[in-house]
Write an enzyme that holds these catalytic residues in place. Structure first.
Site, mmCIF file in Angstrom:
data_model
loop_
_atom_site.group_PDB
_atom_site.id
_atom_site.type_symbol
_atom_site.label_atom_id
_atom_site.label_comp_id
_atom_site.label_asym_id
_atom_site.label_seq_id
_atom_site.Cartn_x
_atom_site.Cartn_y
_atom_site.Cartn_z
ATOM 1 N N ARG A 110 16.644 -68.167 82.414
ATOM 2 C CA ARG A 110 15.673 -67.167 82.862
ATOM 3 C C ARG A 110 16.210 -65.744 82.754
ATOM 4 O O ARG A 110 15.485 -64.787 83.051
ATOM 5 C CB ARG A 110 15.237 -67.443 84.315
ATOM 6 C CG ARG A 110 14.296 -68.618 84.458
ATOM 7 C CD ARG A 110 13.817 -68.795 85.888
ATOM 8 N NE ARG A 110 12.970 -67.702 86.342
ATOM 9 C CZ ARG A 110 12.524 -67.563 87.594
ATOM 10 N NH1 ARG A 110 12.875 -68.455 88.516
ATOM 11 N NH2 ARG A 110 11.747 -66.550 87.927
ATOM 12 N N LYS A 111 17.453 -65.590 82.309
ATOM 13 C CA LYS A 111 18.038 -64.265 82.187
ATOM 14 C C LYS A 111 17.748 -63.669 80.803
ATOM 15 O O LYS A 111 17.381 -64.375 79.866
ATOM 16 C CB LYS A 111 19.543 -64.334 82.425
ATOM 17 C CG LYS A 111 19.948 -64.964 83.764
ATOM 18 C CD LYS A 111 19.307 -64.262 84.944
ATOM 19 C CE LYS A 111 19.933 -64.662 86.278
ATOM 20 N NZ LYS A 111 19.646 -66.046 86.686
ATOM 21 N N ILE A 112 17.965 -62.363 80.670
ATOM 22 C CA ILE A 112 17.634 -61.670 79.419
ATOM 23 C C ILE A 112 18.490 -62.159 78.259
ATOM 24 O O ILE A 112 18.028 -62.258 77.123
ATOM 25 C CB ILE A 112 17.754 -60.139 79.603
ATOM 26 C CG1 ILE A 112 17.213 -59.407 78.375
ATOM 27 C CG2 ILE A 112 19.185 -59.723 79.919
ATOM 28 C CD1 ILE A 112 17.061 -57.920 78.587
#
Length: 356
Positions: free
Chosen positions: A181-183
């Site tokens: 879910r992180k960039i």
């Protein structure tokens, strides 16, 4: 059937596949050249002298607390509204996580309450830039004595900046996460950033069983196996090379959402002069649970924001935290990814409007 809108979708493709194939061809699957390459790109992005990659964001927090030598009798201030890993890292070292309430609008720790919570056993603050919104860092610095160490939980803040300084370079150490879910994602992974060579060396030892990275084989203190493989580092390198592009895409999607929702719900933002990291797009509304169920029934993946720690069995009876209670009851994470379309944002906004 209407196509499902995912909560998150990593932005990976052919470049990442080619990078992984290169690692397979080399035969060096862990602790090879890709580890160092990824670390250099991270240090450059965060503006620090060092970045040490590890197996998860939780591992990064755990090793940061270990590197500071914190343990029984020590207290570490932690926001009452955050992912439990922040507090778990403290407690696993034998220190005590002292919960402090948050600003219910920004989700970040209430700095005035941090000042009130500092006591004779306070050794550090784990300061969270929640969901990518930079914490008011200068206010935090003036709120605590100089001997209290400030460590950033920047798990969702890679690419974010506070008054022009990258998150990850504000504290003595910064802890990053590369969850999907992180960039930037490695699947599972994390890193510790710092300008202090002694701390960087300590993290490198502790991630590798306590073995010094240079010199004869020796273990001066026990460590852990928190290494990150070359395979996973290879996945991240092409993403790091287009970090600005990825963040710009998330800013575009956030802008679409805000345009459609700012008159209906409380929408996220950064303070003037800061740049949000947009790990997630988290709104607030009173009928959150009803909205969450309805979105899921319509094929729209959504989730609560994160956890009020004092609602969890392991952290009960540690005080009253009305800001965290309010955030926990009202925060709703909407589908969010660089690849989202305007039509998908329209669909989410229309579904959410029924509950306002």
């Amino acid at each position: 059937m209407t196509e499902r809108i995912r909560l998150a979708r990593p932005d990976v493709g052919e470049a990442e596949l080619e990078a992984v194939a290169e690692v397979f061809a080399s035969g060096m699957l862990t602790m090879g050249a890709k580890v160092g390459e990824f670390e250099r790109l991270l240090a450059e992005a965060c503006g620090t002298d060092d970045a040490v990659v590890v197996s998860s964001g939780t591992a990064a927090l755990h090793l940061a607390v270990m590197a500071l030598g914190l343990g029984p009798g020590d207290e570490v201030i932690v926001p009452a509204y955050t992912f439990p890993a922040t507090a778990n890292a403290v407690e696993l070292c034998g220190a005590s996580a002292v919960l402090v309430d948050v600003d219910a609008d920004t989700f970040n720790v209430d700095i005035a309450r941090v000042a009130d919570a500092v006591g004779p056993r306070t050794r550090a603050v784990l300061a969270v830039h929640l969901f990518g919104r930079p914490l008011e860092w200068e206010e935090l610095q003036t709120a605590v004595p100089q001997e209290v160490v400030l460590v950033e939980d920047a798990a969702g803040a890679l690419g974010a900046t506070y008054r022009g300084t990258p998150c990850g370079a504000l504290g003595l150490m910064g802890c990053l996460s590369f969850h999907p879910r992180k960039i930037v994602t490695t699947g599972e992974g994390g890193a510790v950033t710092t300008d202090e060579p002694e701390l960087a060396d300590a993290i490198r030892r502790l991630r590798h069983h306590g073995i010094a990275p240079r010199g004869d084989f020796d273990i001066a203190e026990p460590g852990l196996n928190y290494r990150l493989s070359d395979i996973l580092c290879a996945i991240a390198i092409p993403q790091m090379q287009r970090l600005e592009q990825l963040l710009a895409a998330r800013e575009r999607v956030a802008g679409w959402y805000t345009e459609r929702l700012e008159h209906l719900v409380l929408t996220p933002s950064a303070a003037e002069g800061d740049r949000h990291g947009w790990q997630a797009y988290v709104v607030q509304l009173d009928r959150r649970d009803e909205a969450l169920r309805a979105l899921r029934e319509e094929g729209i993946e959504a989730q609560i924001g994160t956890y009020a720690l004092h609602h969890l069995t392991g952290y009960r009876d540690r005080g009253s935290f009305p800001g965290a209670d309010r955030a926990f009851a009202r925060a709703l994470a909407l589908p969010f990814a660089t690849t989202m379309t305007e039509d998908e944002c329209d669909r989410v906004a229309a579904a959410l409007a029924h509950f306002v």
